[in-house]
Design a protein around this motif. Structure first.
Motif, PDB file in Angstrom:
ATOM      1  N   VAL A  37       0.851  -1.193   0.000  1.00  0.00           N
ATOM      2  CA  VAL A  37       0.000   0.000   0.000  1.00  0.00           C
ATOM      3  C   VAL A  37       0.885   1.241   0.000  1.00  0.00           C
ATOM      4  N   GLU A  40       0.846   6.996   2.386  1.00  0.00           N
ATOM      5  CA  GLU A  40      -0.225   7.880   2.865  1.00  0.00           C
ATOM      6  C   GLU A  40      -1.380   7.070   3.434  1.00  0.00           C
ATOM      7  N   ARG A  41      -1.735   5.991   2.749  1.00  0.00           N
ATOM      8  CA  ARG A  41      -2.828   5.159   3.251  1.00  0.00           C
ATOM      9  C   ARG A  41      -2.429   4.463   4.541  1.00  0.00           C
ATOM     10  N   PHE A  44      -2.709   6.779   7.414  1.00  0.00           N
ATOM     11  CA  PHE A  44      -4.103   7.050   7.798  1.00  0.00           C
ATOM     12  C   PHE A  44      -4.594   6.038   8.819  1.00  0.00           C
ATOM     13  N   LEU A  72      -6.254  -3.271   7.000  1.00  0.00           N
ATOM     14  CA  LEU A  72      -6.316  -2.879   5.593  1.00  0.00           C
ATOM     15  C   LEU A  72      -7.068  -3.907   4.763  1.00  0.00           C
ATOM     16  N   GLU A  76     -10.333  -3.274   2.495  1.00  0.00           N
ATOM     17  CA  GLU A  76     -10.381  -3.549   1.061  1.00  0.00           C
ATOM     18  C   GLU A  76     -11.574  -4.424   0.690  1.00  0.00           C
ATOM     19  N   PRO A  82     -12.234   3.122   5.487  1.00  0.00           N
ATOM     20  CA  PRO A  82     -11.028   3.730   6.072  1.00  0.00           C
ATOM     21  C   PRO A  82     -11.327   4.606   7.279  1.00  0.00           C
TER      22      PRO A  82
END
Length: 330
Positions: A37, A40-41, A44, A72, A76, A82
């Protein structure tokens, strides 16, 4: 030592290995690459933990990679968005941060008192022995969480069976505050340790009273406790028991405001007009007095074990005119 730096002593290394499940071996870019990933994700999801780190330092363990990877993966699969994932992490981090400090300081105080040590010596002893206490603390935390989760789920199920008007806030609750009278004057001459003991004694006793009466403590705010109950009668019991437990003439007399109404529960807190009204009524109450608004008085009026005395109308800031009643046991 810089913020977030890890002590290099063998004692702490042993503690960290046991509690974190292994050494810190991954930086943030490495963890992002491992999980496939973007950074940035990953930030978060990770940032809500509230832990300081430098993106290039080795701060993540294999256990961190496993937990974040699971979050994560669920996200998904559209099972957890998120924002929801971040909120769940933030809730756990917020509560466990305070819990960890609370537990460590309680253990330091215990060691200092039991062995007659100064504060620094007691902390050194704790660091040496903490690894042996961790399993118990972990089991206690998980057990308490399971009990609380089941209790709140059962309450949710009961409310759904009863039905809730769709145009109202979802939760019907009795909400109230118990506030120490003249807190500033009573604590002005205390040392930092004395103030901490004063507040801890009040919080501990208040939480015990709320729990015994069938309510729940939402939070304590130094000189006040904010509580909720799932029915008007139980809320009245909590309020009256708090007033009786901290009587006028004692070290910590309180005044109490109680309101029955519909509220919203989010982020471990409770929101809504009834909360604001209860806080305002608390400020209007005399020492040892429990005040309720007119709607709450009507909800309690049929109970023969209670006595309600109507008082003069008054203007409450941000609320408007309110006609309170004094609540007492008959």
């Amino acid at each position: 030592m810089e913020e977030g730096a890890v002590p290099e002593s063998s004692t702490f290394a042993r503690l960290e290995q046991q509690v974190l499940g292994g050494p810190r071996v991954l930086s943030l870019p490495e963890l992002a690459e491992r999980l496939g990933v973007g950074e940035e994700r990953l930030e978060f999801v990770w940032r809500p933990f509230g832990l300081p780190e430098d993106r290039d330092d080795k701060v993540f363990t294999e256990r961190d990679a496993e937990i974040v990877g699971r979050l994560l993966a669920v996200s998904e699969e559209n099972m957890l968005g998120p924002t929801a994932a971040s909120s769940l992490v933030r809730s756990a981090a917020h509560l466990t941060d305070r819990l960890a400090v609370w537990q460590l300081e309680a253990l330091v105080d215990h060691i200092a008192d039991r062995f007659g040590l100064d504060d620094i010596s007691a902390r050194l002893v704790l660091l040496d022995r903490l690894v042996d206490v961790v399993p118990l603390l972990e089991d206690q935390l998980v057990h308490s969480w399971r009990r609380q989760l089941v209790a709140h789920a059962a309450l949710m199920a009961t409310q759904l069976d009863e039905g809730t008007p769709p145009t109202r806030l979802p939760l019907a609750r009795a909400v109230g505050f118990a506030d120490i009278v003249s807190f500033t004057a009573r604590t002005a001459g205390l040392t930092a340790e004395g103030l901490a003991d004063f507040v801890q004694d009040f919080e501990t006793r208040a939480r015990d009273v709320v729990s015994r009466a069938g309510g729940r403590t939402v939070k304590t705010i130094g000189d006040a406790v904010f509580f909720v109950a799932d029915e008007p009668r139980r809320g009245a019991t909590v309020a009256l028991d708090l007033a009786a437990a901290f009587p006028v003439g004692g070290a910590t007399p309180v005044r109490v405001g109680l309101v029955w109404g519909h509220v919203l529960a989010r982020f471990g807190d409770v929101y809504g007009t009834p909360v604001n009204l209860a806080a305002r009524l608390t400020g209007e109450a005399a020492p040892g007095e429990v005040l309720v608004d007119d709607a709450t008085a009507q909800a309690l009026a049929a109970d023969p074990t209670l006595r309600l005395t109507g008082l003069d109308e008054r203007e409450l800031a941000g609320i408007g005119p309110v006609t309170p009643s004094r609540l007492e046991r008959a």
